[in-house]
Design a protein around this motif. Structure first.
Motif, PDB file in Angstrom:
ATOM      1  N   ILE A   7      -8.499  65.325  93.578  1.00 46.21           N
ATOM      2  CA  ILE A   7      -8.078  66.021  94.397  1.00 46.21           C
ATOM      3  C   ILE A   7      -6.877  65.925  94.363  1.00 46.21           C
ATOM      4  O   ILE A   7      -6.437  67.178  94.908  1.00 46.21           O
ATOM      5  N   GLU A   8      -6.579  64.977  93.703  1.00 44.12           N
ATOM      6  CA  GLU A   8      -5.256  64.348  93.563  1.00 44.12           C
ATOM      7  C   GLU A   8      -4.700  65.344  92.647  1.00 44.12           C
ATOM      8  O   GLU A   8      -3.097  66.815  93.416  1.00 44.12           O
ATOM      9  N   ASN A   9      -4.609  66.678  92.248  1.00 42.38           N
ATOM     10  CA  ASN A   9      -4.114  67.588  91.165  1.00 42.38           C
ATOM     11  C   ASN A   9      -3.566  68.648  91.427  1.00 42.38           C
ATOM     12  O   ASN A   9      -3.586  69.527  91.495  1.00 42.38           O
ATOM     13  N   GLY A  10      -5.794  67.985  92.969  1.00 39.30           N
ATOM     14  CA  GLY A  10      -5.445  70.177  92.979  1.00 39.30           C
ATOM     15  C   GLY A  10      -4.444  69.871  94.296  1.00 39.30           C
ATOM     16  O   GLY A  10      -3.696  70.801  94.077  1.00 39.30           O
ATOM     17  N   ILE A  11      -3.607  68.792  94.612  1.00 39.17           N
ATOM     18  CA  ILE A  11      -3.313  68.787  96.179  1.00 39.17           C
ATOM     19  C   ILE A  11      -1.810  69.173  95.298  1.00 39.17           C
ATOM     20  O   ILE A  11      -0.703  69.960  96.128  1.00 39.17           O
ATOM     21  N   ILE A  12      -0.966  69.145  94.406  1.00 40.71           N
ATOM     22  CA  ILE A  12      -0.126  69.055  93.606  1.00 40.71           C
ATOM     23  C   ILE A  12      -0.073  70.098  93.108  1.00 40.71           C
ATOM     24  O   ILE A  12       0.698  71.206  94.325  1.00 40.71           O
ATOM     25  N   ALA A  13      -1.047  70.566  91.946  1.00 40.53           N
ATOM     26  CA  ALA A  13      -0.927  72.184  91.757  1.00 40.53           C
ATOM     27  C   ALA A  13      -1.138  72.838  92.955  1.00 40.53           C
ATOM     28  O   ALA A  13       0.380  74.603  92.666  1.00 40.53           O
ATOM     29  N   HIS A  14      -1.546  73.226  93.984  1.00 43.13           N
ATOM     30  CA  HIS A  14      -1.546  73.994  95.167  1.00 43.13           C
ATOM     31  C   HIS A  14      -0.453  73.767  95.613  1.00 43.13           C
ATOM     32  O   HIS A  14      -0.002  75.380  96.227  1.00 43.13           O
ATOM     33  N   ASN A  41     -11.590  80.780  91.459  1.00 42.30           N
ATOM     34  CA  ASN A  41     -12.600  79.630  90.144  1.00 42.30           C
ATOM     35  C   ASN A  41     -11.851  80.070  89.151  1.00 42.30           C
ATOM     36  O   ASN A  41     -12.137  80.095  88.459  1.00 42.30           O
ATOM     37  N   GLN A  42     -10.091  80.400  89.152  1.00 45.43           N
ATOM     38  CA  GLN A  42      -9.382  80.222  88.005  1.00 45.43           C
ATOM     39  C   GLN A  42      -8.554  79.232  87.742  1.00 45.43           C
ATOM     40  O   GLN A  42      -8.072  78.571  86.430  1.00 45.43           O
ATOM     41  N   CYS A  43      -8.089  78.621  88.399  1.00 44.51           N
ATOM     42  CA  CYS A  43      -7.465  77.458  88.810  1.00 44.51           C
ATOM     43  C   CYS A  43      -8.062  76.513  88.266  1.00 44.51           C
ATOM     44  O   CYS A  43      -9.244  76.157  88.200  1.00 44.51           O
ATOM     45  N   GLU A  44      -7.568  75.826  87.711  1.00 41.60           N
ATOM     46  CA  GLU A  44      -8.446  74.177  87.496  1.00 41.60           C
ATOM     47  C   GLU A  44      -8.671  73.423  88.457  1.00 41.60           C
ATOM     48  O   GLU A  44     -10.130  72.944  88.096  1.00 41.60           O
ATOM     49  N   PHE A  45      -8.288  73.631  89.591  1.00 40.98           N
ATOM     50  CA  PHE A  45      -8.722  72.674  90.680  1.00 40.98           C
ATOM     51  C   PHE A  45     -10.312  73.538  91.169  1.00 40.98           C
ATOM     52  O   PHE A  45     -10.904  73.100  91.643  1.00 40.98           O
ATOM     53  N   GLY A  46     -10.007  74.382  90.905  1.00 45.68           N
ATOM     54  CA  GLY A  46     -11.462  75.455  91.368  1.00 45.68           C
ATOM     55  C   GLY A  46     -12.341  75.930  90.489  1.00 45.68           C
ATOM     56  O   GLY A  46     -13.567  75.609  90.653  1.00 45.68           O
ATOM     57  N   GLN A  47     -11.888  75.822  89.311  1.00 45.15           N
ATOM     58  CA  GLN A  47     -12.799  75.636  88.506  1.00 45.15           C
ATOM     59  C   GLN A  47     -13.486  74.396  88.218  1.00 45.15           C
ATOM     60  O   GLN A  47     -15.275  74.016  88.106  1.00 45.15           O
ATOM     61  N   TRP A  48     -12.759  72.885  88.691  1.00 44.54           N
ATOM     62  CA  TRP A  48     -13.721  71.613  88.569  1.00 44.54           C
ATOM     63  C   TRP A  48     -14.081  71.771  89.918  1.00 44.54           C
ATOM     64  O   TRP A  48     -15.563  70.917  90.248  1.00 44.54           O
ATOM     65  N   LEU A  49     -14.185  72.736  90.922  1.00 42.07           N
ATOM     66  CA  LEU A  49     -14.501  72.447  91.860  1.00 42.07           C
ATOM     67  C   LEU A  49     -15.900  73.048  91.983  1.00 42.07           C
ATOM     68  O   LEU A  49     -17.128  72.710  92.428  1.00 42.07           O
ATOM     69  N   TYR A  50     -16.537  74.224  91.737  1.00 44.36           N
ATOM     70  CA  TYR A  50     -16.952  74.888  91.492  1.00 44.36           C
ATOM     71  C   TYR A  50     -18.453  74.510  90.112  1.00 44.36           C
ATOM     72  O   TYR A  50     -19.213  74.365  90.527  1.00 44.36           O
ATOM     73  N   GLY A  51     -17.208  73.680  89.423  1.00 43.01           N
ATOM     74  CA  GLY A  51     -18.227  72.925  88.464  1.00 43.01           C
ATOM     75  C   GLY A  51     -18.424  71.103  88.899  1.00 43.01           C
ATOM     76  O   GLY A  51     -19.743  70.625  88.427  1.00 43.01           O
ATOM     77  N   GLU A 108      -4.328  68.923 104.039  1.00 45.83           N
ATOM     78  CA  GLU A 108      -5.413  67.730 104.586  1.00 45.83           C
ATOM     79  C   GLU A 108      -6.496  67.210 104.556  1.00 45.83           C
ATOM     80  O   GLU A 108      -6.619  65.968 104.835  1.00 45.83           O
ATOM     81  N   LYS A 109      -7.684  68.376 104.254  1.00 45.12           N
ATOM     82  CA  LYS A 109      -8.646  68.310 104.240  1.00 45.12           C
ATOM     83  C   LYS A 109      -8.696  68.214 103.177  1.00 45.12           C
ATOM     84  O   LYS A 109     -10.168  67.011 102.250  1.00 45.12           O
ATOM     85  N   LEU A 110      -7.961  67.568 101.877  1.00 42.40           N
ATOM     86  CA  LEU A 110      -8.035  67.738 100.860  1.00 42.40           C
ATOM     87  C   LEU A 110      -8.040  65.729 100.575  1.00 42.40           C
ATOM     88  O   LEU A 110      -8.601  65.157  99.496  1.00 42.40           O
ATOM     89  N   MET A 111      -6.355  65.643 101.698  1.00 41.07           N
ATOM     90  CA  MET A 111      -5.951  64.133 101.666  1.00 41.07           C
ATOM     91  C   MET A 111      -6.905  63.590 102.262  1.00 41.07           C
ATOM     92  O   MET A 111      -8.137  62.260 101.535  1.00 41.07           O
ATOM     93  N   ALA A 112      -7.974  63.802 103.252  1.00 38.70           N
ATOM     94  CA  ALA A 112      -9.292  63.228 103.631  1.00 38.70           C
ATOM     95  C   ALA A 112     -10.245  62.817 102.814  1.00 38.70           C
ATOM     96  O   ALA A 112     -10.973  61.951 102.999  1.00 38.70           O
TER      97      ALA A 112
END
Length: 117
Positions: A7-14, A41-51, A108-112
């Protein structure tokens, strides 16, 4: 990598996308095409989320929806930048603009989610 790190990586990447789009506004060029950026679904976070195997988190559906909207918005602003519509692209990035609003909501949602993980 555990869920909090993902999640932290997703926040940073976005967060990096704002910088990429600002560069595109300035230069009129980007290494990324709006068509690719639009796909959530192409970014690293999206791949993680979908997976994710366990999608039972009360945050999952909201994050998935916000993440998809973020990518659509980022692609639209990038397209503006690449088309030379600098003023519109800057307005979308500025506080209260569409990109700023969706980016903030996703963060905000990712931090929560991270706090509850």
């Amino acid at each position: 990598m555990d869920i909090k790190e993902q999640i932290e990586n997703g926040i940073i990447a976005h967060g990096v996308w704002k910088m990429r789009i600002r560069r595109a506004i300035t230069s009129g060029q980007s290494d990324w095409s709006p068509e690719v950026v639009r796909q959530d679904n192409q970014c690293e976070f999206g791949q993680w989320l979908y997976g994710l195997e366990d999608k039972s988190s009360p945050f999952f559906d909201d994050v998935k929806s916000l993440h998809a909207e973020f990518h659509k918005t980022a692609a639209a602003v990038l397209a503006m930048a690449l088309a030379g519509n600098r003023d519109k692209a800057i307005a979308a990035l500025n506080v209260g603009g569409k990109y700023d609003t969706i980016s903030h909501a996703l963060s905000e949602k990712l931090m929560a989610w991270k706090r509850k993980a």
